[in-house]
Design a protein around this motif. Structure first.
Motif, PDB file in Angstrom:
ATOM      1  N   LYS A 404      -7.756 -37.863 -26.653  1.00  0.00           N
ATOM      2  CA  LYS A 404      -7.535 -37.550 -28.065  1.00  0.00           C
ATOM      3  C   LYS A 404      -7.475 -36.031 -28.254  1.00  0.00           C
ATOM      4  O   LYS A 404      -6.647 -35.511 -28.993  1.00  0.00           O
ATOM      5  CB  LYS A 404      -8.676 -38.156 -28.897  1.00  0.00           C
ATOM      6  N   ARG A 405      -8.399 -35.320 -27.553  1.00  0.00           N
ATOM      7  CA  ARG A 405      -8.440 -33.866 -27.691  1.00  0.00           C
ATOM      8  C   ARG A 405      -7.136 -33.246 -27.163  1.00  0.00           C
ATOM      9  O   ARG A 405      -6.588 -32.312 -27.757  1.00  0.00           O
ATOM     10  CB  ARG A 405      -9.637 -33.310 -26.917  1.00  0.00           C
ATOM     11  N   ILE A 406      -6.660 -33.783 -26.032  1.00  0.00           N
ATOM     12  CA  ILE A 406      -5.403 -33.260 -25.466  1.00  0.00           C
ATOM     13  C   ILE A 406      -4.254 -33.518 -26.424  1.00  0.00           C
ATOM     14  O   ILE A 406      -3.417 -32.648 -26.675  1.00  0.00           O
ATOM     15  CB  ILE A 406      -5.119 -33.909 -24.095  1.00  0.00           C
ATOM     16  N   GLU A 407      -4.260 -34.722 -27.020  1.00  0.00           N
ATOM     17  CA  GLU A 407      -3.167 -35.060 -27.923  1.00  0.00           C
ATOM     18  C   GLU A 407      -3.173 -34.127 -29.132  1.00  0.00           C
ATOM     19  O   GLU A 407      -2.134 -33.650 -29.573  1.00  0.00           O
ATOM     20  CB  GLU A 407      -3.282 -36.503 -28.385  1.00  0.00           C
ATOM     21  N   ALA A 408      -4.388 -33.824 -29.630  1.00  0.00           N
ATOM     22  CA  ALA A 408      -4.501 -32.918 -30.767  1.00  0.00           C
ATOM     23  C   ALA A 408      -3.958 -31.542 -30.387  1.00  0.00           C
ATOM     24  O   ALA A 408      -3.392 -30.832 -31.213  1.00  0.00           O
ATOM     25  CB  ALA A 408      -5.953 -32.814 -31.212  1.00  0.00           C
ATOM     26  N   GLU A 409      -4.162 -31.177 -29.106  1.00  0.00           N
ATOM     27  CA  GLU A 409      -3.766 -29.842 -28.676  1.00  0.00           C
ATOM     28  C   GLU A 409      -2.254 -29.742 -28.464  1.00  0.00           C
ATOM     29  O   GLU A 409      -1.627 -28.775 -28.897  1.00  0.00           O
ATOM     30  CB  GLU A 409      -4.508 -29.519 -27.387  1.00  0.00           C
ATOM     31  N   VAL A 410      -1.682 -30.733 -27.770  1.00  0.00           N
ATOM     32  CA  VAL A 410      -0.244 -30.646 -27.491  1.00  0.00           C
ATOM     33  C   VAL A 410       0.572 -31.189 -28.669  1.00  0.00           C
ATOM     34  O   VAL A 410       1.784 -31.078 -28.682  1.00  0.00           O
ATOM     35  CB  VAL A 410       0.145 -31.410 -26.199  1.00  0.00           C
ATOM     36  N   GLY A 411      -0.132 -31.761 -29.666  1.00  0.00           N
ATOM     37  CA  GLY A 411       0.567 -32.333 -30.801  1.00  0.00           C
ATOM     38  C   GLY A 411       1.009 -33.737 -30.454  1.00  0.00           C
ATOM     39  O   GLY A 411       1.298 -34.033 -29.286  1.00  0.00           O
ATOM     40  N   VAL A 412       1.027 -34.640 -31.447  1.00  0.00           N
ATOM     41  CA  VAL A 412       1.470 -36.005 -31.170  1.00  0.00           C
ATOM     42  C   VAL A 412       2.961 -35.931 -30.822  1.00  0.00           C
ATOM     43  O   VAL A 412       3.785 -35.524 -31.633  1.00  0.00           O
ATOM     44  CB  VAL A 412       1.253 -36.916 -32.394  1.00  0.00           C
ATOM     45  N   GLN A 413       3.253 -36.250 -29.579  1.00  0.00           N
ATOM     46  CA  GLN A 413       4.623 -36.057 -29.118  1.00  0.00           C
ATOM     47  C   GLN A 413       5.282 -37.374 -28.812  1.00  0.00           C
ATOM     48  O   GLN A 413       4.629 -38.322 -28.375  1.00  0.00           O
ATOM     49  CB  GLN A 413       4.640 -35.189 -27.851  1.00  0.00           C
ATOM     50  N   GLU A 414       6.533 -37.415 -29.047  1.00  0.00           N
ATOM     51  CA  GLU A 414       7.305 -38.598 -28.732  1.00  0.00           C
ATOM     52  C   GLU A 414       7.452 -38.734 -27.230  1.00  0.00           C
ATOM     53  O   GLU A 414       7.481 -39.824 -26.688  1.00  0.00           O
ATOM     54  CB  GLU A 414       8.694 -38.511 -29.377  1.00  0.00           C
ATOM     55  N   SER A 415       7.530 -37.587 -26.535  1.00  0.00           N
ATOM     56  CA  SER A 415       7.870 -37.692 -25.116  1.00  0.00           C
ATOM     57  C   SER A 415       7.150 -36.630 -24.285  1.00  0.00           C
ATOM     58  O   SER A 415       6.695 -35.609 -24.798  1.00  0.00           O
ATOM     59  CB  SER A 415       9.379 -37.508 -24.950  1.00  0.00           C
ATOM     60  N   ASP A 416       7.053 -36.925 -23.004  1.00  0.00           N
ATOM     61  CA  ASP A 416       6.449 -35.991 -22.054  1.00  0.00           C
ATOM     62  C   ASP A 416       7.508 -34.973 -21.626  1.00  0.00           C
ATOM     63  O   ASP A 416       8.663 -35.053 -22.070  1.00  0.00           O
ATOM     64  CB  ASP A 416       5.866 -36.769 -20.864  1.00  0.00           C
ATOM     65  N   PRO A 417       7.130 -33.970 -20.767  1.00  0.00           N
ATOM     66  CA  PRO A 417       8.105 -32.941 -20.384  1.00  0.00           C
ATOM     67  C   PRO A 417       9.353 -33.503 -19.706  1.00  0.00           C
ATOM     68  O   PRO A 417      10.394 -32.862 -19.682  1.00  0.00           O
ATOM     69  CB  PRO A 417       7.324 -32.054 -19.430  1.00  0.00           C
ATOM     70  N   HIS A 418       9.244 -34.750 -19.140  1.00  0.00           N
ATOM     71  CA  HIS A 418      10.417 -35.341 -18.491  1.00  0.00           C
ATOM     72  C   HIS A 418      11.285 -36.078 -19.513  1.00  0.00           C
ATOM     73  O   HIS A 418      12.278 -36.698 -19.150  1.00  0.00           O
ATOM     74  CB  HIS A 418       9.998 -36.335 -17.410  1.00  0.00           C
ATOM     75  N   GLY A 419      10.868 -36.099 -20.786  1.00  0.00           N
ATOM     76  CA  GLY A 419      11.650 -36.756 -21.817  1.00  0.00           C
ATOM     77  C   GLY A 419      11.353 -38.234 -21.954  1.00  0.00           C
ATOM     78  O   GLY A 419      12.092 -38.961 -22.607  1.00  0.00           O
ATOM     79  N   ARG A 420      10.271 -38.715 -21.310  1.00  0.00           N
ATOM     80  CA  ARG A 420       9.936 -40.135 -21.456  1.00  0.00           C
ATOM     81  C   ARG A 420       8.855 -40.280 -22.514  1.00  0.00           C
ATOM     82  O   ARG A 420       8.033 -39.391 -22.710  1.00  0.00           O
ATOM     83  CB  ARG A 420       9.476 -40.698 -20.116  1.00  0.00           C
ATOM     84  N   SER A 421       8.832 -41.442 -23.159  1.00  0.00           N
ATOM     85  CA  SER A 421       7.923 -41.586 -24.294  1.00  0.00           C
ATOM     86  C   SER A 421       6.476 -41.731 -23.821  1.00  0.00           C
ATOM     87  O   SER A 421       6.198 -42.302 -22.768  1.00  0.00           O
ATOM     88  CB  SER A 421       8.323 -42.793 -25.123  1.00  0.00           C
ATOM     89  N   ILE A 422       5.540 -41.176 -24.616  1.00  0.00           N
ATOM     90  CA  ILE A 422       4.112 -41.331 -24.340  1.00  0.00           C
ATOM     91  C   ILE A 422       3.609 -42.506 -25.165  1.00  0.00           C
ATOM     92  O   ILE A 422       3.698 -42.480 -26.390  1.00  0.00           O
ATOM     93  CB  ILE A 422       3.350 -40.060 -24.730  1.00  0.00           C
ATOM     94  N   PRO A 423       3.122 -43.554 -24.503  1.00  0.00           N
ATOM     95  CA  PRO A 423       2.655 -44.729 -25.262  1.00  0.00           C
ATOM     96  C   PRO A 423       1.490 -44.339 -26.184  1.00  0.00           C
ATOM     97  O   PRO A 423       0.735 -43.421 -25.863  1.00  0.00           O
ATOM     98  CB  PRO A 423       2.172 -45.698 -24.181  1.00  0.00           C
ATOM     99  N   PRO A 424       1.328 -45.021 -27.312  1.00  0.00           N
ATOM    100  CA  PRO A 424       0.210 -44.717 -28.218  1.00  0.00           C
ATOM    101  C   PRO A 424      -1.126 -45.187 -27.634  1.00  0.00           C
ATOM    102  O   PRO A 424      -1.147 -46.017 -26.714  1.00  0.00           O
ATOM    103  CB  PRO A 424       0.569 -45.512 -29.480  1.00  0.00           C
ATOM    104  N   GLU A 425      -2.224 -44.650 -28.198  1.00  0.00           N
ATOM    105  CA  GLU A 425      -3.562 -45.019 -27.738  1.00  0.00           C
ATOM    106  C   GLU A 425      -3.824 -46.488 -28.041  1.00  0.00           C
ATOM    107  O   GLU A 425      -3.590 -46.952 -29.154  1.00  0.00           O
ATOM    108  CB  GLU A 425      -4.608 -44.142 -28.438  1.00  0.00           C
ATOM    109  N   ARG A 426      -4.298 -47.229 -27.034  1.00  0.00           N
ATOM    110  CA  ARG A 426      -4.550 -48.654 -27.242  1.00  0.00           C
ATOM    111  C   ARG A 426      -6.026 -48.987 -27.134  1.00  0.00           C
ATOM    112  O   ARG A 426      -6.413 -50.140 -27.305  1.00  0.00           O
ATOM    113  CB  ARG A 426      -3.773 -49.463 -26.196  1.00  0.00           C
ATOM    114  N   LYS A 427      -6.871 -48.002 -26.809  1.00  0.00           N
ATOM    115  CA  LYS A 427      -8.288 -48.337 -26.580  1.00  0.00           C
ATOM    116  C   LYS A 427      -9.202 -47.789 -27.647  1.00  0.00           C
ATOM    117  O   LYS A 427      -8.935 -46.708 -28.157  1.00  0.00           O
ATOM    118  CB  LYS A 427      -8.727 -47.815 -25.216  1.00  0.00           C
TER     119      LYS A 427
END
Lengths: 427, 267
Positions: A404-427
């Motif tokens: 969660k802390r990393i997500e807050a830092e990099v911003g909620v992003q649609e995709s990683d540096p390779h352009g693939r989507s980052i799945p939402p938090e499920r836990k």
């Protein structure tokens, strides 16, 4: 016949009791030596007191008598003083200085005791190896009972050491943990250390008759070293060290009697076995528990990798580039089967699909992986093709909070540096 | 007429909280700190700043009697060290102790009460309550029973601070309390130090980070084998003073130190 037997048993009981008390005193003192990283000094003192003892006996003292105890303490302090002097005046390293001093003094003691053997009541081999088996034969009358003299000395010394330990516990603790702060607060660190060295000398001398000069270092160091593996508070450590020592005294003596060999030697062997057992079986730092933890981690990593592989193949399948994951090692094929058996995968070999539960797990891993790539991309200058390998490793160690802390830092992003989507938090 | 009796409390102090009077410190025979003359008044947050090997930690240790003075004297509240030891708290560098040592966080904080207890008395419920309060102040109340080796670097540093707090001193020495400490711990530590200042105490901190020095300290001393400058932070941290402090050891002092060590003249 019965009376003879019980007399035999009493003899053995006295010998065991003496050994137990003697090694308890050594274990108590040894606990402080070991946590202060002064085990070597314990070794040095246990050897260097020999000439002091011989001189005291030549001057009319009795082994185990007051004069001998005092002489031993004086020699011990002399050893330490000489070591420090060699270190500061001659510029020798401390271990070398201690090595020079104690071997020289010990050798002088051996020469003295051998030369004077004919004139005094001090048997060289007894001093070096101890003769626990003979302890019950030299008795004094105490309150109507015949009590072995060595036991009386050992019990008196143990009582003294225990009382000193209880009374000066906090000074010993503060000095052992942080001598500079203790000194700054006004605790007489030098005096406290001198007290510990004197206690080491006393514990050592009281053990000479039972275990001898050579093996006493095992009684000083091994119980405390064993306890250090098992518990993490100093008072508990002292208690466990004493228990370890008493067990070795009893078991060692009985084993020596059974195999008809040296009791002192067998006690030291039992101590060594106890240490070995503790090193293997210790609950948190033991070899066994670490091996189990490593194995468990390897298994978890494999399972998570398998789930993530299926998830990625499903992601690719959506693009029409499907490639079903297959096990490449036996370890992985076991993992696939277990994942299927536990309901995280459905389908069959070559065509695995994720169940609802398996999908949550898999997405968490992939999410960790891609979040880490995003974080690395932001904080380091790594080229794109260097992001994947570290993420393969870190994905198994990221928890929900830090994600969660990393997500807050990099911003909620649609995709990683390779352009693939980052799945939402499920836990 | 009313008679005024002086008690032994802080009110009777006859001098500044800390005074170095022409202090020279030598390791062996070689001087490493030359002629330090410095007066620091309470209350305040005072920084001792300088490059590596400048003798900052040595200055603290010399004040505390942990290394002998080769010359000069140090006075606290106008008195010699032995009369005021209990009023001085010391936080050594974190690396000086073995963090695998078998003690709990609570055990370590209780050590701050040992000097006051004196021989043969054990810490009781009063001391435990005090130690708990100190742990609470540094934000570690929930790890009191943990073995110290299982803490993070910042937490370990706060345990050391809590131990000094338990001493209830009037003057605190801290040696690099922020080295290798996470940002949250840094803030917590400095909040506690500011509280101490507000309570009228003097806090002397050896510090290496120039960037934060200006924002945290009321006054600083720049040290490099000798005192380069001392006074209010803004007046001392000038480019010229910093250049003199960080220019590297003075050749003359270096040469002289080696000559004295070897018992000869300089070339």
């Amino acid at each position: 016949m019965n009376a003879w037997l019980s007399e035999q048993a009493a003899m053995h009981a006295w010998a065991i009791a003496t050994a137990a008390v003697v090694s308890s005193g050594c274990a108590l003192v040894g606990t402080l030596l070991v946590v202060r990283r002064m085990s070597l000094l314990g070794d040095a003192i246990s050897h260097a007191v020999l000439p002091g003892i011989v001189v005291a006996v030549l001057a009319g003292g009795r082994p185990g008598g007051m004069l001998v105890l005092v002489a031993a303490v004086v020699t011990a302090l002399l050893t330490v003083w000489l070591t420090q002097a060699l270190k500061s005046r001659a510029g020798l390293a401390e271990d070398a200085a201690a090595g020079v001093v104690f071997t020289t003094l010990f050798a002088a003691g051996v020469v003295l005791v051998t030369a004077a053997a004919a004139r005094i009541d001090l048997d060289p081999s007894c001093v070096l190896h101890g003769i626990l088996e003979l302890v019950p034969f030299d008795t004094v009358r105490l309150g109507g009972f015949e009590v072995p003299r060595a036991f009386v000395t050992a019990a008196a010394v143990f009582g003294l050491l225990l009382a000193a330990a209880i009374l000066t516990w906090k000074e010993q603790l503060a000095t052992a943990f942080d001598p500079a702060a203790a000194r700054a607060a006004g605790i007489p660190v030098g005096l406290v250390t001198t007290g510990l060295l004197a206690a080491t000398a006393l514990a050592t001398v009281a053990s000479f008759e039972a275990v001898g000069a050579i093996l006493v270092v095992a009684m000083l160091v091994v119980p405390a070293a064993t306890a250090e593996l098992l518990v993490h508070r100093l008072p508990w450590m002292a208690l466990v060290a004493v228990i370890v020592a008493v067990f070795a005294a009893c078991a060692g003596y009985l084993a020596a009697w059974w195999f008809n060999t040296s009791a002192a030697g067998m006690m030291a062997v039992v101590l060594g076995l106890e240490y070995f057992a503790a090193a293997v079986l210790a609950p948190s730092d033991g070899v066994l528990s670490r091996a189990v933890a490593r194995l468990w981690l390897a298994w978890r990593v494999t399972c998570e990798d398998c789930l993530a592989a299926v998830w990625r193949s499903e992601e690719l399948a959506a693009d029409g580039r499907a490639e079903a994951p297959t096990a490449v090692s036996l370890w992985q094929s076991v993992a696939f089967r277990w994942l299927a058996a536990s309901g995280q995968l459905v389908g069959a070999q070559g065509a695995w699909r994720l169940s609802t539960r398996g999908r949550v797990e898999a997405e968490t891993v992939v999410r960790s992986h891609r979040l880490w790539e995003a974080w690395l991309g932001r904080h380091t200058e790594l080229p794109l093709d260097h992001l994947h390998p570290p993420a393969e490793w870190i994905e198994h160690h990221l928890g929900a909070t830090v994600r969660k802390r990393i997500e807050a830092e990099v911003g909620v992003q649609e995709s990683d540096p390779h352009g693939r989507s980052i799945p939402p938090e499920r836990k | 007429m009313e008679r005024v009796t002086r008690t032994s409390g802080p009110g009777s102090d006859s001098g500044p909280a800390l005074e170095f009077h022409d202090v020279t410190v030598a390791y062996g025979r070689r001087p490493v700190l030359w002629n330090i003359d410095l007066v620091i008044e309470a209350p305040g947050l005072f920084g001792i700043i300088g490059p590596n090997g400048a003798g900052k930690s040595t200055l603290l240790k010399a004040a505390l009697g942990l290394v002998p003075l080769a010359g000069g004297s140090v006075r606290f509240f106008g008195r010699p060290l032995d009369e005021v030891r209990r009023r001085i708290g010391y936080v050594p560098q974190r690396e000086t102790v073995d963090w695998d040592f078998p003690v709990s966080v609570m055990d370590v904080v209780l050590m701050g009460t040992y000097a006051r207890l004196g021989w043969f008395r054990r810490p009781g419920s009063g001391e435990r309550a005090l130690a708990n309060a100190c742990l609470d102040r540094v934000g570690l109340a929930d790890v009191a029973d943990r073995q110290i080796g299982r803490l993070s670097g910042g937490q370990q540093q706060r345990v050391f601070l809590a131990r000094a707090l338990a001493q209830q001193a009037d003057l605190y020495f801290l040696d690099e309390p922020l080295a290798g400490v996470d940002a949250r711990s840094q803030e917590q530590i400095f909040r506690v130090l500011a509280e101490l200042r507000a309570a009228g105490k003097l806090v002397v901190v050896v510090h290496h980070d120039l960037r934060t020095a200006a924002e945290w300290f009321d006054a600083v001393a720049l040290v490099d084998m000798r005192l380069v400058a001392a006074g209010p932070t803004a007046a001392v941290l000038t480019p010229e003073n910093l250049r003199r402090t960080y220019a590297g050891p003075l050749d003359v002092l270096d040469e002289l130190g080696r000559a004295i060590e070897q018992g000869r003249r300089t070339p």
